[in-house]
Motif scaffolding. Sequence first.
Motif, PDB file in Angstrom:
ATOM      1  N   UNK A   1      65.987  79.536 -31.338  1.00  0.00           N
ATOM      2  CA  UNK A   1      64.707  78.821 -31.373  1.00  0.00           C
ATOM      3  C   UNK A   1      64.096  78.781 -29.979  1.00  0.00           C
ATOM      4  N   UNK A   2      64.898  78.454 -28.964  1.00  0.00           N
ATOM      5  CA  UNK A   2      64.389  78.366 -27.596  1.00  0.00           C
ATOM      6  C   UNK A   2      63.935  79.720 -27.074  1.00  0.00           C
ATOM      7  N   UNK A   3      64.641  80.773 -27.435  1.00  0.00           N
ATOM      8  CA  UNK A   3      64.358  82.099 -26.877  1.00  0.00           C
ATOM      9  C   UNK A   3      63.182  82.791 -27.566  1.00  0.00           C
ATOM     10  N   UNK A   4      62.663  82.218 -28.651  1.00  0.00           N
ATOM     11  CA  UNK A   4      61.600  82.887 -29.412  1.00  0.00           C
ATOM     12  C   UNK A   4      60.256  82.151 -29.348  1.00  0.00           C
ATOM     13  N   UNK A   5      60.078  81.324 -28.346  1.00  0.00           N
ATOM     14  CA  UNK A   5      58.789  80.624 -28.221  1.00  0.00           C
ATOM     15  C   UNK A   5      57.651  81.638 -28.085  1.00  0.00           C
ATOM     16  N   UNK A   6      56.601  81.425 -28.888  1.00  0.00           N
ATOM     17  CA  UNK A   6      55.418  82.274 -28.806  1.00  0.00           C
ATOM     18  C   UNK A   6      55.449  83.537 -29.631  1.00  0.00           C
ATOM     19  N   UNK A   7      56.494  83.737 -30.437  1.00  0.00           N
ATOM     20  CA  UNK A   7      56.558  84.954 -31.252  1.00  0.00           C
ATOM     21  C   UNK A   7      56.020  84.673 -32.652  1.00  0.00           C
ATOM     22  N   UNK A   8      55.794  85.728 -33.392  1.00  0.00           N
ATOM     23  CA  UNK A   8      55.299  85.598 -34.758  1.00  0.00           C
ATOM     24  C   UNK A   8      56.457  85.473 -35.740  1.00  0.00           C
ATOM     25  N   UNK A   9      56.121  85.097 -36.959  1.00  0.00           N
ATOM     26  CA  UNK A   9      57.131  85.035 -38.013  1.00  0.00           C
ATOM     27  C   UNK A   9      57.719  86.412 -38.280  1.00  0.00           C
ATOM     28  N   UNK A  10      56.882  87.440 -38.181  1.00  0.00           N
ATOM     29  CA  UNK A  10      57.360  88.802 -38.409  1.00  0.00           C
ATOM     30  C   UNK A  10      58.399  89.195 -37.354  1.00  0.00           C
ATOM     31  N   UNK A  11      58.186  88.734 -36.094  1.00  0.00           N
ATOM     32  CA  UNK A  11      59.144  89.028 -35.026  1.00  0.00           C
ATOM     33  C   UNK A  11      60.483  88.377 -35.344  1.00  0.00           C
ATOM     34  N   UNK A  12      60.490  87.135 -35.785  1.00  0.00           N
ATOM     35  CA  UNK A  12      61.741  86.433 -36.081  1.00  0.00           C
ATOM     36  C   UNK A  12      62.468  87.112 -37.242  1.00  0.00           C
ATOM     37  N   UNK A  13      61.726  87.560 -38.257  1.00  0.00           N
ATOM     38  CA  UNK A  13      62.356  88.254 -39.379  1.00  0.00           C
ATOM     39  C   UNK A  13      63.081  89.511 -38.912  1.00  0.00           C
ATOM     40  N   UNK A  14      62.423  90.286 -38.037  1.00  0.00           N
ATOM     41  CA  UNK A  14      63.066  91.493 -37.516  1.00  0.00           C
ATOM     42  C   UNK A  14      64.230  91.143 -36.594  1.00  0.00           C
ATOM     43  N   UNK A  15      64.087  90.071 -35.795  1.00  0.00           N
ATOM     44  CA  UNK A  15      65.168  89.629 -34.914  1.00  0.00           C
ATOM     45  C   UNK A  15      66.428  89.320 -35.705  1.00  0.00           C
ATOM     46  N   UNK A  16      66.295  88.597 -36.808  1.00  0.00           N
ATOM     47  CA  UNK A  16      67.466  88.230 -37.599  1.00  0.00           C
ATOM     48  C   UNK A  16      68.109  89.462 -38.235  1.00  0.00           C
ATOM     49  N   UNK A  17      67.323  90.447 -38.572  1.00  0.00           N
ATOM     50  CA  UNK A  17      67.914  91.661 -39.127  1.00  0.00           C
ATOM     51  C   UNK A  17      68.738  92.385 -38.070  1.00  0.00           C
ATOM     52  N   UNK A  18      68.221  92.422 -36.837  1.00  0.00           N
ATOM     53  CA  UNK A  18      68.962  93.121 -35.774  1.00  0.00           C
ATOM     54  C   UNK A  18      70.206  92.353 -35.366  1.00  0.00           C
ATOM     55  N   UNK A  19      70.129  91.037 -35.391  1.00  0.00           N
ATOM     56  CA  UNK A  19      71.334  90.236 -35.123  1.00  0.00           C
ATOM     57  C   UNK A  19      72.389  90.535 -36.183  1.00  0.00           C
ATOM     58  N   UNK A  20      71.956  90.661 -37.447  1.00  0.00           N
ATOM     59  CA  UNK A  20      72.888  90.994 -38.525  1.00  0.00           C
ATOM     60  C   UNK A  20      73.521  92.366 -38.289  1.00  0.00           C
TER      61      UNK A  20
END
Length: 576
Positions: free
Chosen positions: A512-531
Amino acid sequence: MHDVFADDGPVQLFIHDDDETPLEFVQDLLRTVFGKSKQEAIASAALIEAKGAIPCGPYPAPVARALFNSAKWLIRSNGQPLMITTESADASRPCDLCEAPKAVSEIFLSGTTASLCCDCLLAARRSSEELPGDAFKFAATALDWHFAGMPRNQILTRSRQFPGHMRADVQIAIDRQLAKPIHFFGIHEQYRYETLDFAALMKAGRYAPAIAPPQYHDVDIGEAEPVKCLVNGLWLCSSDELRYAVLLTFHREYNYESSLRIELMVPAGAAGNAFVQRTFAELETAVDVARSYRGKILSLEVGPNYRGRARGVAVHRLPTVDRDEVILPERTLRLLDGNLLDFVGSRDLLRKLGQSTRKGILLYGPPGTGKTHTIRYLATNLPGHTTLIITAEQVGLLDAYMSLARLLQPAMVVIEDVDLIARSREDMGGPCEESLLNKLLNEMDGLKEDCDILFVLTTNRPEELESALAGRPGRIDQAIEVPLPDTVGRDKLIRLYGKGLPLEPSVIDEAVQRTAGVSAAFIKELMRRIAQTSIVRDGGETVTAADIDDALNEMLFDGGRLNVKLLGGAQGMSAS
């Protein structure tokens, strides 16, 4: 061989079907040699096909001989294989209907064999249901038989056309209205570029339209089974002693949508005219009631040579989006609920109070913030509404979309990326899109106050719409910002898109802290790459802070600034 002509008794001649002699030749033989009228010849030739042979006569022996010789000469001179045989007859039998002692022919009528004179034969043939459908080979024969005794100049046709994308509704309506015809046939269409009509079906000769197996196209309407839509068909029917025929076919125009064409053939006069008016009114009501696409999510299909008319309707099967899957600030959700869901629920009361029931909403915000996701939420949760999704490239089809919206209301019309049609001609380098935006606003303004149509426009660049919308107040009732997710929103998005991952609270907090200012689409892709990183390390058993570092490094730095923009990341984000 015994010469039947040598006896004094009457003689019958039998004409046999051989499946080779053209039907037109048989009809001509019956008219020129045996003196039958055109309608009588048609009826008799059809009987030959149906029964294999028919008797002519009986005649006095000298007359029978002359007819036999004339017929044989005509057959030989035309090189036909038609066979005529003779048989002695004891005496002329009376007609079973009028009882006159005339030459009679046997026909199959109401389950039994009847001996009828020519006059009564013609009258009996008005009951074409007595002849099995497989007796007909050509549409012209079937129509002449069906309207036997009625001159062609006493028959007229009337037609209606429906948009091709309504063919499923029209088919359902036709199936209901014509459930019990006397006969139904498919028609072979030799030239697909021509419109098939009754005038063409009445042609005889070498290129006469032939009766063929019915052809159907499966049309998807978003149900478990498609609608089986007829390519073309001919129905022979009767109603209150009035004979009529119905033809379903297509009116084709190069590079344009094919219109569905329904043509009626009826007797001329007041009764026929009243029947046509009543039948078409019932058909249009049945089409309106069918509404195969009501309550579904639709868009019009287009082809590479599209010229501004719809070719078909595509049904989108979108999974239902629950409210808890719409991660937006509470104030945004309240605006959505009040201006759309609650508004729809209040329509009846608003109408009673004299208030408008149409609505225009603008969803705006940066790319990737969830505008499309919000549209899916609305489309799958508005009760009984048909959703029409229009991309910027399809605004030229606005007339067709609006026709559908009016037909299928209550409806929600969605125009995505509306800013793309608001730019100037110089910016776009093509036709003046500014006029398309004005056309859209005019459509919104021209709707009746009590229509049940919602407009939802989306844009990533609201500043490009401000001047146009400000100059046309009243078209947009509410602008709703779909912003970048705040802290609470990012927490919900991380949990939503990472719900299958073993996420510890500390890992969620750091993400949450590291994603300030990003879009929902960015977070969706971030979680896929973490997986992906977790799977490579231990098969997805654990997620660590290092996984976040690896994913962010790849998304923010390894791909450069362009990658950050494409993914909806914020400028200035750090990897650690």
